[in-house]
Design a protein around this motif. Structure first.
Motif, PDB file in Angstrom:
ATOM      1  N   LEU A   1      -2.971 -65.303 -27.694  1.00 43.51           N
ATOM      2  CA  LEU A   1      -3.488 -64.148 -28.437  1.00 43.51           C
ATOM      3  C   LEU A   1      -3.873 -63.052 -27.454  1.00 43.51           C
ATOM      4  O   LEU A   1      -4.512 -63.321 -26.434  1.00 43.51           O
ATOM      5  CB  LEU A   1      -4.721 -64.536 -29.255  1.00 43.51           C
ATOM      6  N   THR A   2      -3.464 -61.827 -27.743  1.00 44.30           N
ATOM      7  CA  THR A   2      -3.840 -60.695 -26.908  1.00 44.30           C
ATOM      8  C   THR A   2      -4.300 -59.558 -27.804  1.00 44.30           C
ATOM      9  O   THR A   2      -4.197 -59.627 -29.032  1.00 44.30           O
ATOM     10  CB  THR A   2      -2.677 -60.256 -25.996  1.00 44.30           C
TER      11      THR A   2
ATOM     12  N   ASP B   1      -0.131 -60.127 -30.608  1.00 47.00           N
ATOM     13  CA  ASP B   1      -1.105 -59.046 -30.477  1.00 47.00           C
ATOM     14  C   ASP B   1      -1.890 -58.956 -31.788  1.00 47.00           C
ATOM     15  O   ASP B   1      -1.324 -58.648 -32.835  1.00 47.00           O
ATOM     16  CB  ASP B   1      -0.384 -57.735 -30.178  1.00 47.00           C
ATOM     17  N   VAL B   2      -3.185 -59.218 -31.722  1.00 49.73           N
ATOM     18  CA  VAL B   2      -4.007 -59.236 -32.931  1.00 49.73           C
ATOM     19  C   VAL B   2      -4.660 -57.893 -33.228  1.00 49.73           C
ATOM     20  O   VAL B   2      -5.430 -57.772 -34.188  1.00 49.73           O
ATOM     21  CB  VAL B   2      -5.106 -60.325 -32.824  1.00 49.73           C
TER      22      VAL B   2
ATOM     23  N   ALA C   1      -2.290 -65.430 -39.015  1.00 44.61           N
ATOM     24  CA  ALA C   1      -2.056 -66.817 -39.419  1.00 44.61           C
ATOM     25  C   ALA C   1      -0.661 -66.985 -40.011  1.00 44.61           C
ATOM     26  O   ALA C   1       0.021 -67.986 -39.749  1.00 44.61           O
ATOM     27  CB  ALA C   1      -3.111 -67.252 -40.431  1.00 44.61           C
ATOM     28  N   ALA C   2      -0.212 -66.009 -40.794  1.00 42.46           N
ATOM     29  CA  ALA C   2       1.111 -66.092 -41.407  1.00 42.46           C
ATOM     30  C   ALA C   2       2.205 -66.125 -40.352  1.00 42.46           C
ATOM     31  O   ALA C   2       3.189 -66.881 -40.462  1.00 42.46           O
ATOM     32  CB  ALA C   2       1.325 -64.904 -42.352  1.00 42.46           C
ATOM     33  N   VAL C   3       2.051 -65.337 -39.295  1.00 40.89           N
ATOM     34  CA  VAL C   3       3.038 -65.324 -38.212  1.00 40.89           C
ATOM     35  C   VAL C   3       3.041 -66.677 -37.501  1.00 40.89           C
ATOM     36  O   VAL C   3       4.101 -67.252 -37.235  1.00 40.89           O
ATOM     37  CB  VAL C   3       2.733 -64.201 -37.207  1.00 40.89           C
TER      38      VAL C   3
ATOM     39  N   MET D   1       7.315 -58.015 -36.505  1.00 36.47           N
ATOM     40  CA  MET D   1       6.725 -57.421 -35.356  1.00 36.47           C
ATOM     41  C   MET D   1       5.254 -57.131 -35.436  1.00 36.47           C
ATOM     42  O   MET D   1       4.772 -56.551 -36.339  1.00 36.47           O
ATOM     43  CB  MET D   1       7.454 -56.187 -34.902  1.00 36.47           C
ATOM     44  N   LEU D   2       4.718 -57.644 -34.371  1.00 37.85           N
ATOM     45  CA  LEU D   2       3.373 -57.262 -34.028  1.00 37.85           C
ATOM     46  C   LEU D   2       3.516 -56.131 -33.041  1.00 37.85           C
ATOM     47  O   LEU D   2       4.522 -55.992 -32.382  1.00 37.85           O
ATOM     48  CB  LEU D   2       2.673 -58.457 -33.393  1.00 37.85           C
ATOM     49  N   LYS D   3       2.461 -55.396 -32.889  1.00 44.54           N
ATOM     50  CA  LYS D   3       2.516 -54.219 -32.032  1.00 44.54           C
ATOM     51  C   LYS D   3       2.901 -54.622 -30.630  1.00 44.54           C
ATOM     52  O   LYS D   3       2.344 -55.507 -30.065  1.00 44.54           O
ATOM     53  CB  LYS D   3       1.161 -53.510 -32.042  1.00 44.54           C
TER      54      LYS D   3
END
Length: 265
Positions: free
Chosen positions: A162-163, A217-218, A227-229, A263-265
């Motif tokens: 997690l970042t 990236d949270v 959580a879904a990812v 995609m997360l950022k």
């Protein structure tokens, strides 16, 4: 006094009570949440009193009905005490024990392992996943502190990094330090921008050394989104779909036919 309607918020309050050495008095209509609260208080050695359950159970026993008002076994009523219920309770109990790097010797028993610097949401995310039946361990990444050897001995496909954006993390940590009553004069490196950047860089290098760990990236993400990812990757890996890392490149997985960059950022 707090109004609680979700498990992760409940666990955050209980964890805070443990740190403050406080007593917890609660009343929860949801039996599973009440049971989770009892187990969490026991694990963290918190004195607690459940006001509602004894009354509800006594009335239910006297009337021969469930707390919902429907007779036990009535058509359309799903029993709380089924296999899924006990699996969730077991997952929650395991996750509480494994919070914040505790009992690293049990990492091999976890379904999911979260690793990240402080204030990346590891605990609430762990609790949310546990409420859905997954045993989760979370490992804090702290500059200058060695990580447990077992983290590198478990199945790497269990591990998720997690970042977070450094500016956002800096703001969160400064707020946290203020809430804990730290003055500017005694504030530790924990909430200073240079230290935040250095710690995130340290975590980034660690993640780069273990490319099988997806890095999420949270920043600005709800717990449910993250959580879904994680669960999508977790279950696709169970199906032998190999996804080494989430990145900004959209790479289609031929085996399971979805884009590995959700995609997360």
């Amino acid at each position: 006094m707090f109004l609680i309607d979700d498990l992760e918020r409940l666990m955050e309050i209980i964890k805070h009570a443990a740190k403050e050495g406080a007593m917890l008095v609660f009343t929860l209509a949801d039996p599973s949440m009440a049971e989770s609260a009892k187990k969490a208080c026991k694990m963290w050695d918190i004195q607690s009193t459940d006001i509602l359950s004894p009354i509800t159970e006594t009335i239910a026993s006297h009337l021969g009905v469930s707390p919902s008002g429907l007779p036990r076994g009535a058509p359309g009523r799903a029993s709380h005490l089924n296999e899924e219920y006990f699996r969730r309770i077991e997952a929650i109990e395991f996750t509480i024990k494994q919070d914040d790097g505790a009992l690293p010797q049990n990492l091999h028993k976890a379904d999911i392992i979260l690793a990240g610097v402080s204030r990346t949401g590891k605990t609430p995310l762990s609790t949310y996943l546990a409420h859905n039946g997954y045993g989760v361990a979370n490992i804090p990444i702290v500059l200058g502190v060695a990580l447990p050897k077992t983290l590198f001995e478990v199945d790497p496909e269990k591990v998720f990094g997690l970042t977070i954006n450094p500016v956002v993390l800096h703001t969160i940590r400064r707020t946290r330090a203020k809430n804990l009553g730290f003055s500017d004069g005694v504030r530790s490196n924990y909430s200073e921008m240079d230290y935040v950047r250095e710690e995130l860089e340290y975590a980034s290098k660690l993640f780069a050394q273990h490319p099988v760990w997806p890095v999420i990236d949270v920043t600005g993400r709800a717990i449910e989104e993250t959580a879904a990812v994680i669960l999508r990757l977790y279950h696709d890996r169970k199906k032998k779909c190999s996804i080494p890392r989430i990145s900004k490149r959209y790479e289609k997985c031929k085996t399971c036919k979805f884009f590995s960059s959700i995609m997360l950022k």
